[in-house]
Write a protein that holds these residues in place. Structure first.
Motif, PDB file in Angstrom:
ATOM      1  N   THR A 108      26.422  -6.476 -18.608  1.00  0.00           N
ATOM      2  CA  THR A 108      26.409  -6.653 -17.155  1.00  0.00           C
ATOM      3  C   THR A 108      26.424  -5.295 -16.457  1.00  0.00           C
ATOM      4  OG1 THR A 108      27.455  -8.827 -17.193  1.00  0.00           O
ATOM      5  CG2 THR A 108      27.736  -7.531 -15.188  1.00  0.00           C
ATOM      6  N   GLY A 109      27.123  -4.341 -17.047  1.00  0.00           N
ATOM      7  CA  GLY A 109      27.220  -3.022 -16.436  1.00  0.00           C
ATOM      8  C   GLY A 109      25.901  -2.289 -16.339  1.00  0.00           C
ATOM      9  N   ILE A 110      24.948  -2.606 -17.223  1.00  0.00           N
ATOM     10  CA  ILE A 110      23.651  -1.922 -17.177  1.00  0.00           C
ATOM     11  C   ILE A 110      22.511  -2.878 -16.808  1.00  0.00           C
ATOM     12  CG2 ILE A 110      24.329  -0.124 -18.805  1.00  0.00           C
ATOM     13  CD1 ILE A 110      22.765  -1.645 -20.971  1.00  0.00           C
ATOM     14  N   GLY A 111      22.868  -4.097 -16.392  1.00  0.00           N
ATOM     15  CA  GLY A 111      21.832  -5.048 -15.993  1.00  0.00           C
ATOM     16  C   GLY A 111      21.087  -4.558 -14.758  1.00  0.00           C
ATOM     17  N   SER A 112      19.755  -4.511 -14.819  1.00  0.00           N
ATOM     18  CA  SER A 112      18.944  -4.030 -13.701  1.00  0.00           C
ATOM     19  C   SER A 112      17.487  -4.333 -13.993  1.00  0.00           C
ATOM     20  CB  SER A 112      19.122  -2.515 -13.516  1.00  0.00           C
ATOM     21  OG  SER A 112      18.559  -1.822 -14.632  1.00  0.00           O
ATOM     22  N   LYS A 113      16.633  -4.121 -13.000  1.00  0.00           N
ATOM     23  CA  LYS A 113      15.197  -4.234 -13.237  1.00  0.00           C
ATOM     24  C   LYS A 113      14.748  -3.170 -14.237  1.00  0.00           C
ATOM     25  CE  LYS A 113      14.409  -7.586 -10.328  1.00  0.00           C
ATOM     26  NZ  LYS A 113      14.033  -8.939 -10.801  1.00  0.00           N
ATOM     27  N   GLY A 114      15.406  -2.035 -14.201  1.00  0.00           N
ATOM     28  CA  GLY A 114      15.071  -0.992 -15.168  1.00  0.00           C
ATOM     29  C   GLY A 114      15.324  -1.453 -16.588  1.00  0.00           C
ATOM     30  N   MET A 115      16.448  -2.132 -16.799  1.00  0.00           N
ATOM     31  CA  MET A 115      16.751  -2.663 -18.122  1.00  0.00           C
ATOM     32  C   MET A 115      15.722  -3.721 -18.512  1.00  0.00           C
ATOM     33  SD  MET A 115      18.896  -2.640 -20.721  1.00  0.00           S
ATOM     34  CE  MET A 115      19.659  -3.655 -21.973  1.00  0.00           C
ATOM     35  N   ALA A 116      15.385  -4.601 -17.585  1.00  0.00           N
ATOM     36  CA  ALA A 116      14.438  -5.676 -17.883  1.00  0.00           C
ATOM     37  C   ALA A 116      13.081  -5.123 -18.293  1.00  0.00           C
ATOM     38  CB  ALA A 116      14.300  -6.605 -16.678  1.00  0.00           C
ATOM     39  N   HIS A 117      12.627  -4.072 -17.601  1.00  0.00           N
ATOM     40  CA  HIS A 117      11.303  -3.526 -17.884  1.00  0.00           C
ATOM     41  C   HIS A 117      11.339  -2.400 -18.920  1.00  0.00           C
ATOM     42  CE1 HIS A 117       9.471  -5.865 -14.732  1.00  0.00           C
ATOM     43  NE2 HIS A 117      10.300  -5.387 -13.822  1.00  0.00           N
ATOM     44  N   GLY A 118      12.428  -1.645 -18.958  1.00  0.00           N
ATOM     45  CA  GLY A 118      12.441  -0.441 -19.760  1.00  0.00           C
ATOM     46  C   GLY A 118      12.887  -0.609 -21.191  1.00  0.00           C
ATOM     47  N   TYR A 119      13.704  -1.618 -21.457  1.00  0.00           N
ATOM     48  CA  TYR A 119      14.241  -1.776 -22.808  1.00  0.00           C
ATOM     49  C   TYR A 119      13.138  -1.859 -23.855  1.00  0.00           C
ATOM     50  CZ  TYR A 119      16.635  -3.815 -26.828  1.00  0.00           C
ATOM     51  OH  TYR A 119      17.101  -4.065 -28.096  1.00  0.00           O
ATOM     52  N   LEU A 120      12.056  -2.548 -23.520  1.00  0.00           N
ATOM     53  CA  LEU A 120      10.968  -2.737 -24.484  1.00  0.00           C
ATOM     54  C   LEU A 120      10.438  -1.405 -25.002  1.00  0.00           C
ATOM     55  CD1 LEU A 120       9.125  -4.811 -25.909  1.00  0.00           C
ATOM     56  CD2 LEU A 120       7.576  -4.635 -23.959  1.00  0.00           C
ATOM     57  N   GLY A 121      10.532  -0.360 -24.202  1.00  0.00           N
ATOM     58  CA  GLY A 121      10.008   0.934 -24.587  1.00  0.00           C
ATOM     59  C   GLY A 121      10.950   1.774 -25.420  1.00  0.00           C
ATOM     60  N   LEU A 122      12.166   1.303 -25.651  1.00  0.00           N
ATOM     61  CA  LEU A 122      13.114   2.093 -26.443  1.00  0.00           C
ATOM     62  C   LEU A 122      12.679   2.171 -27.903  1.00  0.00           C
ATOM     63  CD1 LEU A 122      16.586   0.766 -25.191  1.00  0.00           C
ATOM     64  CD2 LEU A 122      15.526   2.970 -24.645  1.00  0.00           C
ATOM     65  N   PRO A 123      12.944   3.290 -28.567  1.00  0.00           N
ATOM     66  CA  PRO A 123      12.734   3.352 -30.022  1.00  0.00           C
ATOM     67  C   PRO A 123      13.632   2.328 -30.714  1.00  0.00           C
ATOM     68  CG  PRO A 123      13.083   5.544 -29.095  1.00  0.00           C
ATOM     69  CD  PRO A 123      13.428   4.569 -28.008  1.00  0.00           C
ATOM     70  N   PRO A 124      13.208   1.824 -31.872  1.00  0.00           N
ATOM     71  CA  PRO A 124      14.021   0.828 -32.584  1.00  0.00           C
ATOM     72  C   PRO A 124      15.465   1.266 -32.803  1.00  0.00           C
ATOM     73  CG  PRO A 124      11.848   0.965 -33.576  1.00  0.00           C
ATOM     74  CD  PRO A 124      11.916   2.063 -32.553  1.00  0.00           C
ATOM     75  N   ALA A 125      15.687   2.535 -33.110  1.00  0.00           N
ATOM     76  CA  ALA A 125      17.053   2.990 -33.376  1.00  0.00           C
ATOM     77  C   ALA A 125      17.944   2.831 -32.152  1.00  0.00           C
ATOM     78  CB  ALA A 125      17.041   4.449 -33.834  1.00  0.00           C
ATOM     79  N   ASP A 126      17.381   3.046 -30.965  1.00  0.00           N
ATOM     80  CA  ASP A 126      18.168   2.896 -29.745  1.00  0.00           C
ATOM     81  C   ASP A 126      18.440   1.427 -29.434  1.00  0.00           C
ATOM     82  OD1 ASP A 126      18.495   5.674 -28.941  1.00  0.00           O
ATOM     83  OD2 ASP A 126      16.348   5.671 -28.573  1.00  0.00           O
TER      84      ASP A 126
END
Length: 497
Positions: A275-293
């Motif tokens: 909940t602390g990091i929930g945002s549109k950025g999380m919704a759109h940006g998570y997919l771009g993270l490297p697998p390790a992250d």
């Protein structure tokens, strides 16, 4: 003991609620016109000798399935069907196995509205109950959320087929996917979307210590439980999460003599990190993270665990016959007489009934309808080496999905057509983030899914689309819009005219 709002919030319909709802539906129709939606159907018809051929079959008519269907429809993918085994109005968990009084999501979340204001829960609620009732509401009543989804399905005219139980899903390379059903024959679709919820790629997780218990004395929190039968009974609940609290409270409210919560942890989780990091950025940006992250983030979340909502815990603790036992894992459990005997490090407990709020496992091999594809689904354990100190068998079992939620093959070439099946359910979270796990980001998830399916169909149909391009001969200009200049060319041509 701290007081709470009424456990089952209720609201009075406005005297003109029916007229106001009709006005909202007219406004919704106008908004769609303003947005030029739905888009015109564009997917070419595919010759098929095997009967009806769907471009997309969505399995599951709950929140994710309806939102996916609406998004596809708005984007011109019209030959589709939503298949659900439940009767109409009982899709998903909302009025069957869910036991919270209100949703855990903030009421302001737009959910499956797809960016259309009049499609939101708030618009639907205020039309019937008014702005003052909205302002006074803490969270959305669970059954009312189901009413909204029923309305959503109706006003979006979504093609849901109820009473359809899927028995097998068989990809066939470049040919359509075969979908065998219990009583409706075999359907075929070019793409399949599994919108099957939290348990759709496995089922309830039953720890080995409870495996031998009968349904007479034990049930999982996701089962349909006869709560009235718990009146006067000694009930135990395993776990401390939201589901544990919802089930404990429901048993207490049904008149249980006592409820003992047996909690493995020494203390209650207090902070919801996601909940602390929930945002549109999380919704759109998570997919771009490297697998390790991705792995590190979810592993840390699992270590911290999600706390139950404050209101859910207070719903339990306000009962004097509720007891919280921390650092109390179950070491053994066996049936004894009409009840059961549970052994813990802190002593032995005799119960009449035990509810396991022990979560779910990702185990497609345990789903008969997925038998043909389960051995071929690439998991995170196949694609990612867990760092020392971050081992997590539960996460490792999650499917390693492509950018459009599509399954990938464990062994390339072993199951052609597997990538035409999309996992639009909870187990997508490790690959895609928390966009398929609830209400807040389902619109973003549905758009991502829609773009992927539309792109893949367009590429697959490129020859037919090019043929349509070559054959198109509707004239924009008729030839009478200008007069050819017959005079001389040069600087004096305009003077000559």
């Amino acid at each position: 003991m701290q007081s709470l709002p009424a456990p089952l919030p209720s609201f009075d319909l406005l005297p003109d609620a029916a007229d106001r709802l009709r006005a909202l539906e007219a406004r919704l129709a106008e908004e769609l016109v303003f947005l030029n939606l739905p888009g015109k159907p564009w997917v070419p018809s595919t010759p098929w000798a095997g009967g009806e051929l769907l471009d997309v079959a969505i399995i599951g008519g709950g929140l994710n399935g309806l939102c996916a269907a609406a998004s596809l429809k708005l984007n011109g993918v019209s030959r589709m069907a939503v298949l659900d085994r439940a009767p109409a109005g009982r899709e998903g968990p909302w009025i069957t196995t869910a036991r919270m009084n209100t949703l855990r999501t903030a009421k302001e979340a737009a959910g499956p509205a797809l960016g259309i204001p009049s499609l939101t829960f708030r618009a639907w609620f205020e039309a019937q109950y008014g702005r003052e009732a909205w302002t006074g509401m803490f969270r959305i009543p669970r059954a009312m959320w189901m009413d909204h989804l029923v309305w959503y399905r109706r006003v979006m005219a979504l093609p849901v087929r109820n009473g359809v139980t899927i028995t097998a899903i068989r990809p066939q390379g470049e040919a359509p996917i075969a979908i065998a059903t219990e009583a409706h024959g075999t359907l075929h679709a070019r793409r399949v979307v599994l919108a099957t919820g939290i348990d759709g790629l496995g089922g309830p997780a039953i720890p080995a210590v409870f495996a031998g218990l009968s349904r007479a004395v034990c049930a999982h929190s996701y089962d349909e439980i006869d709560l009235a039968a718990l009146a006067g009974k000694r009930v135990g609940v395993i776990g401390a999460g939201a589901s544990a609290m919802d089930n404990a409270a429901s048993a207490l409210e049904a008149g249980a003599a006592s409820v003992d919560l047996l909690i493995r942890r020494a203390a209650m989780p207090l902070v919801d990190k996601f909940t602390g990091i929930g945002s549109k950025g999380m919704a759109h940006g998570y997919l771009g993270l490297p697998p390790a992250d991705k792995w590190a983030l979810f592993h840390a979340g699992n270590q911290a665990q999600l706390p139950a909502p404050r209101s859910s815990v207070l719903r339990v603790s306000r009962h004097p016959n509720a007891r919280f036992h921390f650092a109390c894992p179950v070491l053994a459990a066996r049936e004894e007489g009409d009840g059961l005997r549970v052994t813990t490090p802190r002593g032995t407990l005799r119960l009449d009934f035990l509810i396991l709020a022990t979560g779910f496992e990702v185990a497609p091999e345990k789903r008969p309808e997925l038998a043909a594809i389960a051995p071929h689904i690439r998991r995170w354990s196949d694609a990612f080496a867990m760092p020392p100190g971050q081992e997590d068998a539960g996460l490792a079992a999650h499917p390693d999905l492509g950018p459009g939620f599509e399954f990938l093959e464990r062994t390339p070439g072993a199951c052609p057509g597997l990538d035409r099946i999309h996992c639009f359910a909870f187990p997508a979270v490790l690959s895609h983030g928390k966009v398929t796990s609830g209400i807040p980001s389902v619109t973003e998830a549905a758009r991502r899914l829609t773009e992927a399916i539309a792109r893949s169909l367009f590429v697959e149909d490129r020859a037919a689309i090019r043929a349509a391009f070559d054959a198109y001969d509707t004239r924009e200009l008729l030839g009478d819009e200008w007069t050819p200049w017959e005079g001389p060319l040069g600087e004096d041509s305009h003077e000559a005219a």
